[in-house]
Enzyme design. Structure first.
Site, PDB file in Angstrom:
ATOM      1  N   SER A 134       0.805  -1.229   0.000  1.00  0.00           N
ATOM      2  CA  SER A 134       0.000   0.000   0.000  1.00  0.00           C
ATOM      3  C   SER A 134       0.834   1.274   0.000  1.00  0.00           C
ATOM      4  CB  SER A 134      -0.919  -0.007   1.228  1.00  0.00           C
ATOM      5  OG  SER A 134      -0.149  -0.091   2.416  1.00  0.00           O
ATOM      6  N   GLU A 135       2.130   1.178  -0.309  1.00  0.00           N
ATOM      7  CA  GLU A 135       3.020   2.344  -0.207  1.00  0.00           C
ATOM      8  C   GLU A 135       2.507   3.562  -0.975  1.00  0.00           C
ATOM      9  OE1 GLU A 135       5.795  -1.014   0.921  1.00  0.00           O
ATOM     10  OE2 GLU A 135       3.997  -0.728  -0.289  1.00  0.00           O
ATOM     11  N   VAL A 136       2.034   3.345  -2.228  1.00  0.00           N
ATOM     12  CA  VAL A 136       1.629   4.505  -3.022  1.00  0.00           C
ATOM     13  C   VAL A 136       0.450   5.231  -2.384  1.00  0.00           C
ATOM     14  CG1 VAL A 136       2.545   3.650  -5.206  1.00  0.00           C
ATOM     15  CG2 VAL A 136       0.198   3.059  -4.553  1.00  0.00           C
TER      16      VAL A 136
END
Length: 254
Positions: A134-136
Site C-alpha cells: 500500500s506504499e503509493v
C-alpha cells in the site's frame, strides 16, 4: 529525534530442524531501523550456520503492518536516511537467503510487511489476514529491493498490485500471487510442515536453483543505488513528513 523507542525483538524457536522466527514489536510488529537491522543480522547468522529452512511469522494479531510511520514523522530525514538502506538490506537478506523460507501470514501484512512476506519462497495466509503493498496510497515510493521482490513475485500482476495499493484476502491474495495457500487452522504448524518438505530437497540443488531464479532481481537491487538515493530524499522530504503525519493521525482516529 523525539521520544524513546523500545528495542525490537525477533524470537527464534526450533521446530525440529526448522527455525521459526517471530517478529515481536509492539501491537502490529511495525518495522523500524532496529527491527530491520536485527532481521538482516539474523538471516546472516542463519546463513553462516548452514542456511537451514526458516518460517517467518508475527506475534499477536499482525504479521507486520509495515514501517513504523511515527518514527518517520518524528525523525525526519535524519531517520529516513537510515531507514531506507535498512529496508533494502533486510529485504535483500531474506530474498537472497539460500535455504527454504516460508511466511506464515497470521494477520495484516501491509506495505513493508507485505514485501517481507513476499521475500519468502512460500507464503501461507490465515483466512482473515490482509496483505498488500500500500506504499503509493500512503505516499512513499519503493526502495529498489522492495520493488524487485514484488516484481519477482507478482509477475504480470505487479503493476496492479503496486500501483493500485490495495489489500487482499484469501483467494484474491492467491490470484495476485501474494500467497500460495489459505490455512484456516494452525497456520504456523502448516508453515513448519511446508518448510520441512522443502528442507527434504537436496540443499545444493535448492540453493543453486533459487539463486538462478532470483539472479536478475538481485542484480537490479545491486545496481539501484542512484534510484534509492532519490527514494531516500523523497521519504525524508518535508511534504512527505506532513502527509505521513496526517495519515498517522487518521489511523489514530479510527
Amino acid at each position: 529525534m523525539g521520544g524513546r523507542y523500545r528495542v525490537t525483538v525477533i524470537e527464534i524457536e526450533a521446530a525440529g530442524a526448522i527455525r521459526v522466527l517471530t517478529l515481536s514489536s509492539g501491537s502490529v510488529n511495525a518495522m523500524d531501523v532496529e527491527l530491520l537491522e536485527e532481521l538482516t543480522d539474523t538471516f546472516g547468522e542463519l546463513q553462516r550456520s548452514g542456511g537451514g529452512a526458516v518460517v517467518v511469522t508475527g506475534a499477536g494479531r499482525a504479521f507486520s503492518a509495515g514501517v513504523e510511520l511515527k518514527r518517520v514523522v518524528d525523525g525526519g530525514a535524519a531517520y529516513t536516511d537510515r531507514l531506507v538502506p535498512a529496508l533494502s538490506e533486510a529485504f535483500a537478506a531474506v530474498f537472497s537467503y539460500p535455504g527454504p523460507t516460508v511466511a506464515a501470514i497470521n494477520g495484516a501484512a501491509i506495505a513493508g510487511g507485505c514485501v517481507l512476506a513476499c521475500a519468502c519462497d512460500r507464503r501461507l495466509i490465515g483466512a482473515q489476514a490482509q496483505i498488500g503493498a500500500s506504499e503509493v496510497r500512503v505516499g512513499v515510493p519503493f526502495p529498489v529491493a522492495a520493488l524487485e521482490v514484488m516484481r519477482h513475485v507478482c509477475g504480470d500482476r505487479a503493476e496492479e498490485v503496486l500501483l493500485g495499493g490495495r489489500l487482499y484476502r484469501g483467494d484474491e491474495a492467491i490470484a495476485h500471487r501474494l500467497a500460495h495457500r489459505v490455512v484456516a487452522d494452525d497456520l504456523v504448524g502448516a508453515a513448519v510442515a511446508e518448510a520441512t518438505d522443502l528442507a527434504g530437497i537436496p540443499a545444493d540443488a535448492y540453493r543453486h536453483t533459487k539463486a538462478q531464479l532470483r539472479a536478475p532481481a538481485l542484480a537490479r537491487m545491486r545496481e539501484g543505488g542512484v534510484i534509492d538515493d532519490e527514494v531516500r530524499k523523497l521519504w525524508g522530504a518535508d511534504e512527505t513528513r506532513r502527509r505521513l503525519a496526517d495519515y498517522v493521525e487518521s489511523l489514530r482516529r479510527r
